[in-house]
Structures are given as C-alpha cells and as structure tokens.
Design a protein around this motif. Structure first.
Motif, PDB file in Angstrom:
ATOM      1  N   TYR A   1      45.973  37.678  47.365  1.00  0.00           N
ATOM      2  CA  TYR A   1      44.723  38.092  46.711  1.00  0.00           C
ATOM      3  C   TYR A   1      43.981  39.130  47.553  1.00  0.00           C
ATOM      4  CZ  TYR A   1      45.556  33.787  44.025  1.00  0.00           C
ATOM      5  OH  TYR A   1      46.106  32.802  43.259  1.00  0.00           O
ATOM      6  N   LEU A   2      43.997  38.955  48.866  1.00  0.00           N
ATOM      7  CA  LEU A   2      43.335  39.902  49.762  1.00  0.00           C
ATOM      8  C   LEU A   2      44.026  41.269  49.706  1.00  0.00           C
ATOM      9  CD1 LEU A   2      41.177  40.484  51.893  1.00  0.00           C
ATOM     10  CD2 LEU A   2      42.827  39.718  53.612  1.00  0.00           C
ATOM     11  N   VAL A   3      45.344  41.273  49.751  1.00  0.00           N
ATOM     12  CA  VAL A   3      46.089  42.539  49.671  1.00  0.00           C
ATOM     13  C   VAL A   3      45.809  43.227  48.342  1.00  0.00           C
ATOM     14  CG1 VAL A   3      48.427  43.512  49.471  1.00  0.00           C
ATOM     15  CG2 VAL A   3      47.893  41.909  51.302  1.00  0.00           C
ATOM     16  N   SER A   4      45.721  42.452  47.288  1.00  0.00           N
ATOM     17  CA  SER A   4      45.399  43.011  45.976  1.00  0.00           C
ATOM     18  C   SER A   4      44.029  43.688  45.992  1.00  0.00           C
ATOM     19  CB  SER A   4      45.437  41.894  44.932  1.00  0.00           C
ATOM     20  OG  SER A   4      45.154  42.378  43.667  1.00  0.00           O
ATOM     21  N   GLY A   5      43.056  43.037  46.621  1.00  0.00           N
ATOM     22  CA  GLY A   5      41.720  43.634  46.742  1.00  0.00           C
ATOM     23  C   GLY A   5      41.736  44.889  47.602  1.00  0.00           C
ATOM     24  N   LEU A   6      42.527  44.867  48.671  1.00  0.00           N
ATOM     25  CA  LEU A   6      42.636  46.055  49.529  1.00  0.00           C
ATOM     26  C   LEU A   6      43.287  47.215  48.777  1.00  0.00           C
ATOM     27  CD1 LEU A   6      43.666  44.394  52.915  1.00  0.00           C
ATOM     28  CD2 LEU A   6      41.458  45.415  52.323  1.00  0.00           C
ATOM     29  N   LEU A   7      44.302  46.926  47.969  1.00  0.00           N
ATOM     30  CA  LEU A   7      44.925  47.972  47.154  1.00  0.00           C
ATOM     31  C   LEU A   7      43.920  48.565  46.166  1.00  0.00           C
ATOM     32  CD1 LEU A   7      48.448  46.454  46.453  1.00  0.00           C
ATOM     33  CD2 LEU A   7      47.919  48.481  47.830  1.00  0.00           C
TER      34      LEU A   7
ATOM     35  N   ALA B   1      38.754  39.456  42.758  1.00  0.00           N
ATOM     36  CA  ALA B   1      37.393  39.249  42.245  1.00  0.00           C
ATOM     37  C   ALA B   1      37.205  37.837  41.701  1.00  0.00           C
ATOM     38  CB  ALA B   1      37.080  40.278  41.164  1.00  0.00           C
ATOM     39  N   LEU B   2      38.234  37.281  41.072  1.00  0.00           N
ATOM     40  CA  LEU B   2      38.123  35.919  40.554  1.00  0.00           C
ATOM     41  C   LEU B   2      37.878  34.935  41.701  1.00  0.00           C
ATOM     42  CD1 LEU B   2      38.302  33.932  38.161  1.00  0.00           C
ATOM     43  CD2 LEU B   2      40.743  33.756  38.644  1.00  0.00           C
ATOM     44  N   GLY B   3      38.633  35.070  42.759  1.00  0.00           N
ATOM     45  CA  GLY B   3      38.486  34.157  43.890  1.00  0.00           C
ATOM     46  C   GLY B   3      37.162  34.294  44.617  1.00  0.00           C
ATOM     47  N   ARG B   4      36.524  35.432  44.501  1.00  0.00           N
ATOM     48  CA  ARG B   4      35.250  35.668  45.182  1.00  0.00           C
ATOM     49  C   ARG B   4      34.040  35.468  44.271  1.00  0.00           C
ATOM     50  NH1 ARG B   4      36.198  37.738  50.102  1.00  0.00           N
ATOM     51  NH2 ARG B   4      38.243  38.619  50.478  1.00  0.00           N
ATOM     52  N   GLY B   5      34.287  35.011  43.059  1.00  0.00           N
ATOM     53  CA  GLY B   5      33.192  34.737  42.143  1.00  0.00           C
ATOM     54  C   GLY B   5      32.534  35.974  41.579  1.00  0.00           C
ATOM     55  N   ALA B   6      33.254  37.099  41.569  1.00  0.00           N
ATOM     56  CA  ALA B   6      32.673  38.351  41.098  1.00  0.00           C
ATOM     57  C   ALA B   6      32.885  38.586  39.601  1.00  0.00           C
ATOM     58  CB  ALA B   6      33.260  39.528  41.886  1.00  0.00           C
ATOM     59  N   HIS B   7      33.707  37.771  38.960  1.00  0.00           N
ATOM     60  CA  HIS B   7      33.878  37.885  37.516  1.00  0.00           C
ATOM     61  C   HIS B   7      32.663  37.277  36.821  1.00  0.00           C
ATOM     62  CE1 HIS B   7      37.985  39.324  36.795  1.00  0.00           C
ATOM     63  NE2 HIS B   7      38.284  38.740  37.937  1.00  0.00           N
ATOM     64  N   ILE B   8      32.378  37.757  35.657  1.00  0.00           N
ATOM     65  CA  ILE B   8      31.290  37.171  34.876  1.00  0.00           C
ATOM     66  C   ILE B   8      31.762  35.804  34.403  1.00  0.00           C
ATOM     67  CG2 ILE B   8      29.921  37.365  32.772  1.00  0.00           C
ATOM     68  CD1 ILE B   8      30.171  40.421  33.090  1.00  0.00           C
TER      69      ILE B   8
ATOM     70  N   THR C   1      46.867  36.120  36.334  1.00  0.00           N
ATOM     71  CA  THR C   1      47.424  34.892  35.760  1.00  0.00           C
ATOM     72  C   THR C   1      47.667  33.869  36.856  1.00  0.00           C
ATOM     73  OG1 THR C   1      48.484  36.166  33.995  1.00  0.00           O
ATOM     74  CG2 THR C   1      49.315  33.940  34.382  1.00  0.00           C
ATOM     75  N   LEU C   2      48.255  34.319  37.952  1.00  0.00           N
ATOM     76  CA  LEU C   2      48.513  33.447  39.090  1.00  0.00           C
ATOM     77  C   LEU C   2      47.210  32.870  39.646  1.00  0.00           C
ATOM     78  CD1 LEU C   2      50.966  32.527  40.730  1.00  0.00           C
ATOM     79  CD2 LEU C   2      50.577  34.481  42.226  1.00  0.00           C
ATOM     80  N   ALA C   3      46.176  33.687  39.733  1.00  0.00           N
ATOM     81  CA  ALA C   3      44.882  33.214  40.247  1.00  0.00           C
ATOM     82  C   ALA C   3      44.262  32.174  39.319  1.00  0.00           C
ATOM     83  CB  ALA C   3      43.928  34.391  40.440  1.00  0.00           C
ATOM     84  N   PHE C   4      44.356  32.407  38.003  1.00  0.00           N
ATOM     85  CA  PHE C   4      43.844  31.402  37.058  1.00  0.00           C
ATOM     86  C   PHE C   4      44.604  30.091  37.200  1.00  0.00           C
ATOM     87  CE2 PHE C   4      41.946  34.769  34.185  1.00  0.00           C
ATOM     88  CZ  PHE C   4      40.660  34.262  34.232  1.00  0.00           C
ATOM     89  N   LEU C   5      45.933  30.170  37.249  1.00  0.00           N
ATOM     90  CA  LEU C   5      46.738  28.957  37.365  1.00  0.00           C
ATOM     91  C   LEU C   5      46.516  28.272  38.710  1.00  0.00           C
ATOM     92  CD1 LEU C   5      50.042  30.150  35.665  1.00  0.00           C
ATOM     93  CD2 LEU C   5      48.173  28.801  34.684  1.00  0.00           C
TER      94      LEU C   5
END
Length: 173
Positions: free
Chosen positions: A12-18, A65-72, A145-149
């Motif tokens: 998730y962190l690498v995804s955010g960095l990308l 963003a999902l893991g950091r609570g940034a989604h609405i 999808t992986l983050a939701f699951l």
C-alpha cells in the motif's frame, strides 16, 4: 501473520509513493511543455503523457488512501449507530466495496487485454500502445480490491477494520 501484514502495508505504501511520483511527473511535463512553448519548440504528446500520469496518480492512490482514511466514508452515520449495527454496516461497506472494485478490475483487465490483443495505439501525437497506460487501472483496481478484502477479513477476525485516519483535524475555538 506479521510478515504478511508487513508485506501488505509495504504494498500500500509503494502504491502511494507511485501515485506521488505520478504527480511529480505531471508537474514536470507541464513545466517542460511551458518551456518548449517559450522557446518555440514542440513537445509532442505532453498532454497525453500528463493524462496517463493523472490516471496513474488516481489509481495508484486508491489502496493507500483507503488505509489512511482519506476516502469519503459514511463515518458520521457509522459513529452514530450502536456497536453491533456499526459492525454489520462496516461488513456491508467493505464487502460491497470489494465486490464493486473486483467487478471494475475484471472489466478493466478485459479492456486492457483487448487493447493489447489488437495493438491499439493512442490517437494523439505520442502513438503510445494503449495497453501500457491502461494497465494502471488494473493494477490500481486490484490493489483497491485487495485493500477492501484485507479490511473485511481483519474486521471479521478482529472485530475492527484497519483504517487509521492520519490527518490532522482543524479545531475551531
């Protein structure tokens, strides 16, 4: 399990960095296009490359963003209901989010596959093979999808999700 957790968090962190690198690429492309115009040169394909980077920034940021609570989210509603109902509503939200993002990812994959299969290229000056920038949708959708699951399974096993809000709330006095 801790090793798996570290791998997921790193993913998730690498995804955010990308996503952040895509934003830097957009800035760089805009500046280079401005410089090219000022010097009378042409930078063919700059708007297309910037739009590909914008898609990359968006899709790579989803899981992080999902893991950091940034989604609405419907936090106001979730915080107002009792514990058991809140738990059931969160199960519903993570389950439905996972299903919708998996559905999107599946169809995005088919879209990318057909672009690759038919050697589809962009119609702009860049003549980019479209499966390359379109692949970002599949990767970002799969990560979301992986983050939701991940959150759904964590909620089922531990009774709480993994979303941690890391923003600073503004307080008015």
């Amino acid at each position: 399990m801790p090793a798996f957790r570290r791998v997921m968090d790193a993913l998730y962190l690498v995804s955010g960095l990308l996503a952040a690198l895509c934003l830097i690429a957009i800035l760089s492309l805009i500046v280079m296009q401005m410089l090219a115009r000022w010097t009378g040169e042409v930078f063919p394909g700059a708007p297309e490359y910037a739009s590909y980077a914008m898609a990359g920034a968006s899709f790579f940021a989803f899981a992080n963003a999902l893991g950091r609570g940034a989604h609405i989210r419907v936090s106001i509603l979730l915080n107002a209901v009792p514990g058991k109902l809140k738990y059931l509503m969160e199960l519903w939200c993570f389950g439905l989010g996972g299903i919708i993002s998996a559905y999107f990812t599946y169809h995005a994959y088919q879209f990318v596959y057909f672009s690759w299969r038919f050697n589809d290229i962009s119609q702009g000056q860049d003549k980019t093979l479209l499966w390359m920038p379109q692949s970002v949708m599949v990767i970002g959708g799969a990560l979301l999808t992986l983050a939701f699951l991940d959150n759904l399974i964590h909620l089922i096993l531990r009774g709480e999700h993994r979303i941690v809000r890391d923003t600073v709330a503004a307080h008015s006095e």
